[in-house]
Design a protein around this motif. Structure first.
Motif, short mmCIF file in Angstrom:
data_model
loop_
_atom_site.label_atom_id
_atom_site.label_comp_id
_atom_site.label_asym_id
_atom_site.label_seq_id
_atom_site.Cartn_x
_atom_site.Cartn_y
_atom_site.Cartn_z
N VAL A 96 -44.58 10.28 -24.37
CA VAL A 96 -43.13 10.13 -24.24
C VAL A 96 -42.52 9.60 -25.53
O VAL A 96 -43.21 9.05 -26.39
CB VAL A 96 -42.77 9.18 -23.07
N GLY A 97 -41.21 9.75 -25.63
CA GLY A 97 -40.46 9.27 -26.79
C GLY A 97 -39.16 10.04 -26.94
O GLY A 97 -38.93 11.04 -26.26
N GLU A 98 -38.31 9.55 -27.83
CA GLU A 98 -37.02 10.21 -28.06
C GLU A 98 -37.22 11.58 -28.68
O GLU A 98 -38.28 11.88 -29.26
CB GLU A 98 -36.17 9.35 -29.00
N SER A 99 -36.20 12.40 -28.58
CA SER A 99 -36.24 13.71 -29.25
C SER A 99 -36.40 13.50 -30.75
O SER A 99 -35.72 12.67 -31.34
CB SER A 99 -34.95 14.49 -28.96
N ILE A 225 -55.05 21.44 -20.72
CA ILE A 225 -53.73 22.08 -20.81
C ILE A 225 -52.75 21.06 -21.36
O ILE A 225 -52.64 19.95 -20.84
CB ILE A 225 -53.24 22.59 -19.45
N ILE A 226 -52.04 21.45 -22.41
CA ILE A 226 -50.97 20.62 -22.95
C ILE A 226 -49.65 21.20 -22.44
O ILE A 226 -49.32 22.34 -22.73
CB ILE A 226 -50.99 20.58 -24.49
N ALA A 227 -48.95 20.41 -21.66
CA ALA A 227 -47.67 20.84 -21.09
C ALA A 227 -46.55 20.21 -21.91
O ALA A 227 -46.31 19.00 -21.84
CB ALA A 227 -47.58 20.42 -19.63
N ASP A 228 -45.87 21.02 -22.70
CA ASP A 228 -44.82 20.53 -23.61
C ASP A 228 -43.47 20.57 -22.90
O ASP A 228 -42.80 21.60 -22.89
CB ASP A 228 -44.80 21.37 -24.88
N GLU A 229 -43.10 19.46 -22.29
CA GLU A 229 -41.84 19.34 -21.54
C GLU A 229 -41.66 20.53 -20.60
O GLU A 229 -40.67 21.27 -20.68
CB GLU A 229 -40.66 19.21 -22.50
N HIS A 262 -39.66 13.62 -22.29
CA HIS A 262 -38.80 12.49 -22.64
C HIS A 262 -38.23 11.83 -21.40
O HIS A 262 -37.57 10.81 -21.48
CB HIS A 262 -37.66 12.95 -23.57
N ASP A 263 -38.50 12.41 -20.23
CA ASP A 263 -38.05 11.85 -18.96
C ASP A 263 -39.13 10.91 -18.43
O ASP A 263 -40.17 11.35 -17.93
CB ASP A 263 -37.79 12.98 -17.97
N LEU A 264 -38.89 9.61 -18.53
CA LEU A 264 -39.90 8.64 -18.14
C LEU A 264 -40.13 8.63 -16.63
O LEU A 264 -41.20 8.25 -16.17
CB LEU A 264 -39.51 7.23 -18.61
N ALA A 302 -36.98 -0.79 -24.27
CA ALA A 302 -35.66 -0.16 -24.38
C ALA A 302 -35.63 1.18 -23.66
O ALA A 302 -34.65 1.52 -22.99
CB ALA A 302 -35.28 0.00 -25.84
N LEU A 303 -36.70 1.96 -23.79
CA LEU A 303 -36.76 3.25 -23.10
C LEU A 303 -36.69 3.06 -21.59
O LEU A 303 -35.97 3.77 -20.89
CB LEU A 303 -38.04 3.99 -23.47
#
Length: 388
Positions: A96-99, A225-229, A262-264, A302-303
């Protein structure tokens, strides 16, 4: 017939979004309400078999060049800068993290879709960083990716059967009638109908297109498997269906996931461990329960404080941590701790010494000179209002 969301499975065979019909409700986290599975029921990967994936000091810099006749490098975008972590077989690691923090670049570099600047990527103990295309081809069967945009990642000129069956044909695993049978089975497994075999991507909804992408990723029976968003472009109700589908497939095919988002709230539901990225580096890594309840790094705090809580009273009572200033450019990141320009707890040492990623609590690592929630008089926080 398939419904509007692309599922043609009988109602009694489909997972119930609110309670999880395949397991007792009390044993499953409820994505709709935000409650989570008790910590003792979560998978524990602290000890066990060798890691499936080992990433060590991985770096990916994009050169900034200037000139017309002489193309010279004048700088570099430090998209990924010294990232290290392991992933155990069967685990789901949430990233996770900001764009713009480097999540997608990290995912593509791990799969060697982008050539790393330096560092090591070992899959099942084998070094894959720097491998050529021919050497990588057999390993592609074990590592697949689900892309963020379910329309842009599908060739609009090809039918679904060609898209999903392409990997099987390329690796010589099936052809002709057998190929069609396998593709139709995959389509049914992800909630589509066999008659969708001859349709084009534009004939499907967003959720259905993402199911096609998942079927393509599953075709070669990969281990990772890497799921990119994978759900960021979908409606909330469809997000839940896709997430439940991914969890079903993980149990059935013994998959290991790196889930980029990015959605926690989504990551909290699916991940066993969470890695938090900021400006190309991992600043916190630990079990999902602990990271959400007791964040160690101020950026994680903060997130989490920005995650909405369904209960209005709890939401109003919690303390929000609003970060000031803009995210620095990855082409010119701050010296030492990259977060110190926005950190409310920063001191002089933060701008002079780069904090190492070290263990502050059991299995919870963070790169911070002033960690939270570690005892001994350290600051405590409850950014998500979890203990209100």
């Amino acid at each position: 017939m398939s419904d509007g969301n692309g599922s043609n499975q009988p109602a009694q065979q489909r997972r119930d979004f609110a309670s999880g019909s395949e397991q007792p409700a009390q044993q499953r986290r409820d994505f709709a309400s935000g409650s989570e599975q008790p910590a003792q029921q979560r998978r524990d990967f602290a000890s066990g078999s060798e890691p499936l994936l080992e990433v060590t000091d991985l770096v990916k810099h994009f050169p900034i060049k200037s000139g017309v006749l002489i193309d010279r490098q004048i700088g570099a975008v430090q998209a990924v800068d010294g990232v290290s972590f392991n992933v155990a077989p069967g685990e789901t690691l949430g990233l996770v993290g900001e764009s713009g923090c480097g999540k997608s670049t990290l995912a593509r570099t791990i799969l060697q879709l982008l050539e790393p600047t330096s560092g090591s990527v070992r899959f099942e103990g084998q070094e894959i960083a720097g491998m050529g295309r021919r050497e990588l081809r057999p390993l592609r069967r074990q590592m697949q990716m689900i892309f963020q945009d379910p329309y842009a990642s599908l060739n609009p000129r090809k039918r679904v059967g060609q898209i999903v069956g392409g990997p099987l044909k390329l690796h010589g695993l099936a052809d002709g009638k057998q190929l069609r049978l396998q593709v139709e089975e995959l389509l049914e497994r992800v909630g589509l109908a066999p008659e969708h075999y001859n349709r084009y991507p534009h004939e499907f909804s967003g959720g259905q297109r993402q199911r096609i992408g998942i079927a393509r990723a599953l075709a070669l029976r990969p281990r990772l498997i890497i799921a990119d968003e994978p759900v960021s472009a979908l409606d909330v109700s469809i997000q839940a269906q896709i997430i439940n589908l991914l969890e079903d497939l993980q149990d059935e095919f013994k998959l290991t996931y790196i889930f980029v988002a990015h959605d926690l709230g989504v990551v909290r539901h699916v991940a066993d461990r969470v890695a938090v990225m900021y400006l190309g580096r991992i600043v916190e890594l630990g079990p999902a329960d602990e990271v959400y309840a007791n964040p160690v790094h101020p950026y994680t705090e903060a997130l989490l404080s920005a995650v909405p809580i369904p209960d209005p009273k709890t939401n109003a009572a919690r303390t929000e941590r609003i970060l000031e200033g803009d995210v620095p450019s990855p082409a010119d990141p701050p010296a030492a701790c990259r977060f110190h320009t926005r950190c409310p707890y920063a001191t002089e040492v933060c701008s002079e010494v780069d904090p190492p990623l070290e263990e502050h609590r059991r299995r919870q690592w963070a790169a911070c000179h002033h960690p939270l929630n570690v005892g001994g008089g350290a600051r405590t926080s409850d950014p998500a209002g979890l203990h209100a």
